[in-house]
Design an enzyme around this catalytic site. Structure first.
Site: not given
Ligand code: BG6
Length: 478
Positions: A85, A138, A168, A172, A206, A230, A326
């Protein structure tokens, strides 16, 4: 290299989509030690076999990989599953007692609300003594107050050197290349300031939508999801002063100075310096897609454009336009640095060319390219003069670092103990100071969430925030 990875949130989306596939690739590339193993920790009840079977199906559904190859079989053999838990610190020593005092890397791929109980549980289990490490996914909190609370609680269990906070984008290759470009070329040093730079545009576009992450996204929105982390990390790499070495803290010190110099947004500026949007039904990549309807009582944006200012000697007066959305027409991450016009124009030329400033377009994904637009005369003898035209000096590198490959790099660095591509607690907090100011400004000021059709470049009001050209820069310039 540490050889034991404790993966909390092992039954979550990120694990199946990114983390296990990344580990399988590291196994394939023989980058992990023979003794490497994963202790997957989640809330579900499983034994090792039923977990592997369940994971195989999830991986296939979420990452598209068919986990039957040799590396996957090898990885599966190295996975042990433990149920706990995660909200109860006492359940962790009980579940992981058999690992007591081992050197391990604990990766918390869980919502931030669980970071503190898990860390306390790890401490109590003797699994956070140096040189063990802690990796935090994150988002780190949802505002400055919650980030501070998490950082403070974690500090009582582990030292800053033991904590690896993931963004992340830093994994890159194209993002790391920003450092190489800026500091490996004498060319840019003298012109990299307000004296020669007119504006900077940072865009992460995106084509994907909210896609089943409603619970998280409704409370987050694009600013918290993409800008606080980012985009601000990209901004830091573009705007920071040269560090005196590539030592992790030397770079982070410089990034921190940029974040601290960001001017907090004032409510009075929200109407002209922020545009928010949310996609409605539309067509992306030739496919009809539905709009995003958030749960009642929430009002998240899927598009946000912010005009930011860095109040320091180097950047005073230079606008940084930060945009992400997006369901936009193209997947594209790019930084455009627009230079000031020459001081005195000598040429009799069509005004279109005269108006074209030098522009450095750094495309980070889907394919990496560096393009510098420079003025050139290609006039033949028949013209009898100089015919100036903006032409691109163009370097295209056929390299993309999709999210999974970035995760491979970061997982490896966490296991090795290389902190260079991870974010320090003070950076996270400074980024929240700015993000919180934008949110407070739009709450008090005037920036409603405006509809935009999926497949468009966001609400019409954002046109001024979008760099030109938005499509392939090479095609436009020719
Ligand atoms: C994540 C966000 O951090 O980054 C997602 O939570 C977003 O909403 C993703 O889609 C984008 O990453 P990439 O590497 O695909 O550009």
């Amino acid at each position: 290299m540490h050889d034991t990875l404790l993966l909390f949130g092992a039954t979550g989306d990120l694990a199946a989509r990114m983390l296990f596939p990344s580990l399988a690739h590291l196994v394939r590339d023989r980058l992990l030690p023979e003794s490497f193993r994963v202790v997957a920790v989640g809330r579900q009840t499983h034994d090792a076999d039923s977990f592997r079977e369940w994971l195989g199906e999830r991986v296939q559904a979420l990452s598209g990989e068919v986990p039957t190859s040799r590396e996957w079989r090898e990885l599966f053999e190295r996975i042990e599953y433990v149920a706990a838990d995660l909200a109860d610190p006492a359940s962790i020593p009980a579940a992981l007692g058999h690992l007591r005092e081992q050197r391990c890397v604990s990766y918390l791929a869980t919502p931030p609300a669980l970071f503190v109980p898990i860390t306390e549980g790890l401490k109590a289990a003797g699994l956070l003594d140096p040189p063990s490490r802690l990796v935090l996914e994150k988002p780190l909190g949802r505002d400055l107050a919650s980030a501070r609370e998490i950082n403070a609680a974690i500090r009582t269990c582990a030292s800053e050197e033991q904590v690896f906070r993931i963004d992340h984008y830093l994994g890159k290759a194209a993002v790391q290349n920003l450092v190489a470009l800026r500091f490996g070329n004498a060319l840019f040093e003298a012109v990299w300031s307000r004296r020669w730079i007119e504006s900077v545009d940072i865009l992460i576009a995106e084509t994907t939508g909210v896609d089943g992450r409603d619970g998280y996204y409704a409370k987050s929105g694009a600013l918290r999801d993409m800008v606080q982390n980012h985009i601000l990390q990209l901004l830091c790499l573009i705007a920071m002063d040269p560090p005196n070495s590539l030592d992790a803290d030397a770079v982070r010190d410089e990034k921190l100075k940029v974040l601290r110099a960001l001017r907090p947004m004032r409510a009075a500026d929200a109407a002209c310096d922020v545009v928010r949007g949310r996609y409605t039904d539309g067509v992306v990549d030739g496919r009809a897609v539905s709009g995003y309807t958030p749960p009642e009582g929430t009002d998240p944006e899927t598009f946000v454009a912010v005009r930011a200012w860095i109040d320091n000697w180097r950047w005073a007066g230079v606008p940084f336009r930060l945009v992400t959305g997006k369901r936009l027409p193209q997947r594209m991450t790019q930084v455009v640095v627009t230079f000031k016009p020459v001081s005195h124009w000598l040429f009799e030329n069509p005004t279109r060319d005269r108006a074209t400033p030098n522009r450095l377009v750094l495309r980070l994904q889907p394919e990496e390219s560096v393009e510098l637009g420079i003025m050139n005369s290609l006039a033949g003898p028949e013209w009898g003069g100089l015919e100036l035209k903006a032409l691109p000096l163009d370097l295209t590198v056929h390299r993309d670092t999709p999210r999974r490959i970035a995760y491979e790099r970061l997982l490896l660095d966490a296991l090795i103990g290389n902190p260079a591509l991870f974010v320090r607690s003070d950076e996270v907090e400074a980024a929240w100071v700015f993000a919180d100011s934008v949110i407070a400004a739009w709450e008090q000021g005037d920036s409603p969430v405006r509809p935009y059709p999926a497949g468009s470049w966001g609400p019409a009001e954002a046109a001024d925030f979008l760099p030109d050209p938005l499509t392939d820069p090479r095609r436009e310039a020719r």
